[in-house]
Design a protein around this motif. Structure first.
Motif, short mmCIF file in Angstrom:
data_model
loop_
_atom_site.label_atom_id
_atom_site.label_comp_id
_atom_site.label_asym_id
_atom_site.label_seq_id
_atom_site.Cartn_x
_atom_site.Cartn_y
_atom_site.Cartn_z
N ASP A 1 2.48 -18.81 2.54
CA ASP A 1 3.67 -18.93 1.55
C ASP A 1 4.62 -19.81 2.16
O ASP A 1 5.41 -20.49 1.61
CB ASP A 1 3.92 -17.48 1.26
N GLY B 1 7.20 -10.01 5.75
CA GLY B 1 6.24 -9.13 5.04
C GLY B 1 6.88 -7.85 4.56
O GLY B 1 8.33 -7.60 4.85
N TYR B 2 6.55 -7.01 3.77
CA TYR B 2 7.19 -5.89 3.31
C TYR B 2 7.08 -4.78 4.66
O TYR B 2 6.56 -4.83 5.42
CB TYR B 2 6.18 -5.01 2.17
N ASP C 1 0.41 -7.68 -2.79
CA ASP C 1 0.20 -9.02 -2.93
C ASP C 1 -0.95 -9.52 -1.63
O ASP C 1 -1.23 -10.63 -1.84
CB ASP C 1 1.36 -10.22 -2.79
N THR D 1 9.53 -17.28 9.86
CA THR D 1 8.78 -15.91 9.53
C THR D 1 9.08 -15.48 10.90
O THR D 1 8.94 -16.20 11.98
CB THR D 1 7.79 -15.88 8.70
N LYS E 1 -1.28 -14.44 4.14
CA LYS E 1 -0.48 -14.46 3.02
C LYS E 1 0.78 -14.91 3.21
O LYS E 1 1.37 -15.79 2.60
CB LYS E 1 -0.48 -13.13 2.33
N ILE E 2 1.51 -14.33 4.38
CA ILE E 2 2.81 -14.76 4.62
C ILE E 2 2.97 -16.22 5.02
O ILE E 2 3.84 -16.90 4.74
CB ILE E 2 3.41 -13.71 5.62
N GLU F 1 12.81 -14.08 1.18
CA GLU F 1 11.62 -13.56 0.42
C GLU F 1 10.70 -12.50 0.99
O GLU F 1 10.56 -12.75 2.11
CB GLU F 1 10.75 -14.88 -0.12
N GLU F 2 10.59 -11.49 0.12
CA GLU F 2 9.88 -10.54 0.94
C GLU F 2 8.38 -10.44 0.23
O GLU F 2 8.24 -10.69 -1.18
CB GLU F 2 10.33 -9.25 0.71
N ILE F 3 7.11 -10.42 0.97
CA ILE F 3 5.86 -10.39 0.50
C ILE F 3 5.68 -8.96 0.36
O ILE F 3 5.43 -8.47 1.13
CB ILE F 3 4.86 -11.05 1.34
N ILE G 1 11.10 -15.57 5.09
CA ILE G 1 9.85 -15.10 4.36
C ILE G 1 9.30 -13.96 5.09
O ILE G 1 8.87 -14.43 6.40
CB ILE G 1 8.85 -16.13 3.96
#
Length: 312
Positions: free
Chosen positions: A36, A122-123, A156, A19, A32-33, A150-152, A120
């Motif tokens: 994950d 974040g938005y 979420d 990330t 959160k990120i 993967e986008e959080i 991964i």
């Protein structure tokens, strides 16, 4: 966790889950990120990697010398280590680095240097020259270079749009409870205990004067706080004043901590202070006697708060 300074010093034979971002504050949105990332990497027997930057890009590109950060590099490293991250890469951010196109960044940094098999983010994440890279481009490049993205999504993250900017604003306004809730931990100050004028001791409230060497570290709103620290393995509570001591001299900002039931010598020692509660604004009193009366009230209020919040 291994801390690597500069991307060029990193190498891994294993595929990495990565990330990217400044992650100032390591707040609940960041967590959160990161959770994950770390969990996914463990499940797939990969290494979890955070690529972050220092100085902060805004300090370089916008010459934003007024930008105050929620974490020093050491504080950020400690928070990330506690989360279980494998690698923290701190890359020196420069104008030259900022000129990398999105394609160059993905190919040269993510694939060739970091050996990324999954990214991964974040938005609303942007990267590359002029922040031209976005989630759509990443998905295109993932097909070209064979890695997963993967986008959080925002929803979420506790159904709250948390940002470092909102936390900075809360701290400047004395909204410590809000800031701590968004951070997911107590806002902290780390510094060295230095000699002061010893005025606190003369009025029955000896204080440890805290010097923070990192000039970019955000110092919260002036006022009186309930605090917690640890000395030689023992938790100590107290109260701390951030401000200009207008009743006594009013010239320079100081950070002075009074620890309850403690008379030891802390000079020269490094100390970490957790801010638990904002008691009141800083005030100028008509006399030192009036100040002493208020300090006694502050102590009573601080002890009452601690009694009602035994878990802190």
């Amino acid at each position: 966790m291994k801390v690597i300074h500069s991307i060029s010093n990193f190498s891994s034979e294993n595929d990495c889950f990565v990330t990217i971002g400044t992650f100032d504050g390591v707040h609940i949105g960041h967590q959160k990120i990161l959770k994950d990332l770390i969990q996914s990497a463990k499940e797939q027997n990969k290494k979890s990697v955070l690529l972050t930057f220092f100085p902060h890009p805004r300090m370089v590109l916008q010459k934003d010398v007024s930008l105050e950060l929620l974490n020093t590099i050491d504080e950020k490293s400690q928070l990330l280590e506690e989360m279980g991250l494998d690698y923290l890469i701190i890359h020196p951010f420069s104008k030259e680095f900022s000129r990398l196109t999105a394609l160059d960044f993905v190919r040269d940094i993510l694939i060739n240097q970091l050996n990324t098999s999954k990214l991964i983010i974040g938005y609303d994440h942007h990267f590359g020259k002029n922040r031209e890279g976005n989630i759509d481009q990443l998905r295109e490049y993932s097909l070209l270079f064979d890695f997963d993205v993967e986008e959080i999504p925002a929803q979420d993250i506790d159904d709250v749009s948390v940002s470092s900017t909102k936390i900075r604003r809360a701290l400047h306004n004395g909204l410590l409870k809000t800031a701590n809730r968004y951070l997911g931990y107590n806002y902290m100050l780390n510094g060295t205990v230095v000699n002061g004028k010893k005025l606190g001791g003369k009025i029955g409230f000896p204080t440890a004067n805290i010097d923070i060497k990192e000039d970019y570290k955000l110092i919260p709103k002036t006022g009186v706080y309930v605090i917690k620290t640890s000395i030689e393995g023992q938790v100590r509570h107290g109260m701390m004043n951030i401000g200009y001591r207008p009743t006594l001299d009013g010239k320079h900002q100081t950070i002075e901590a009074h620890l309850f039931d403690f008379n030891g010598d802390l000079y020269g020692k490094e100390i970490k202070i957790d801010l638990l509660f904002f008691l009141r604004e800083e005030q100028k009193f008509d006399s030192v006697d009036d100040l002493i009366v208020q300090l006694k009230k502050d102590k009573e209020n601080a002890l009452a708060f601690l009694q009602n919040n035994l878990s802190l």
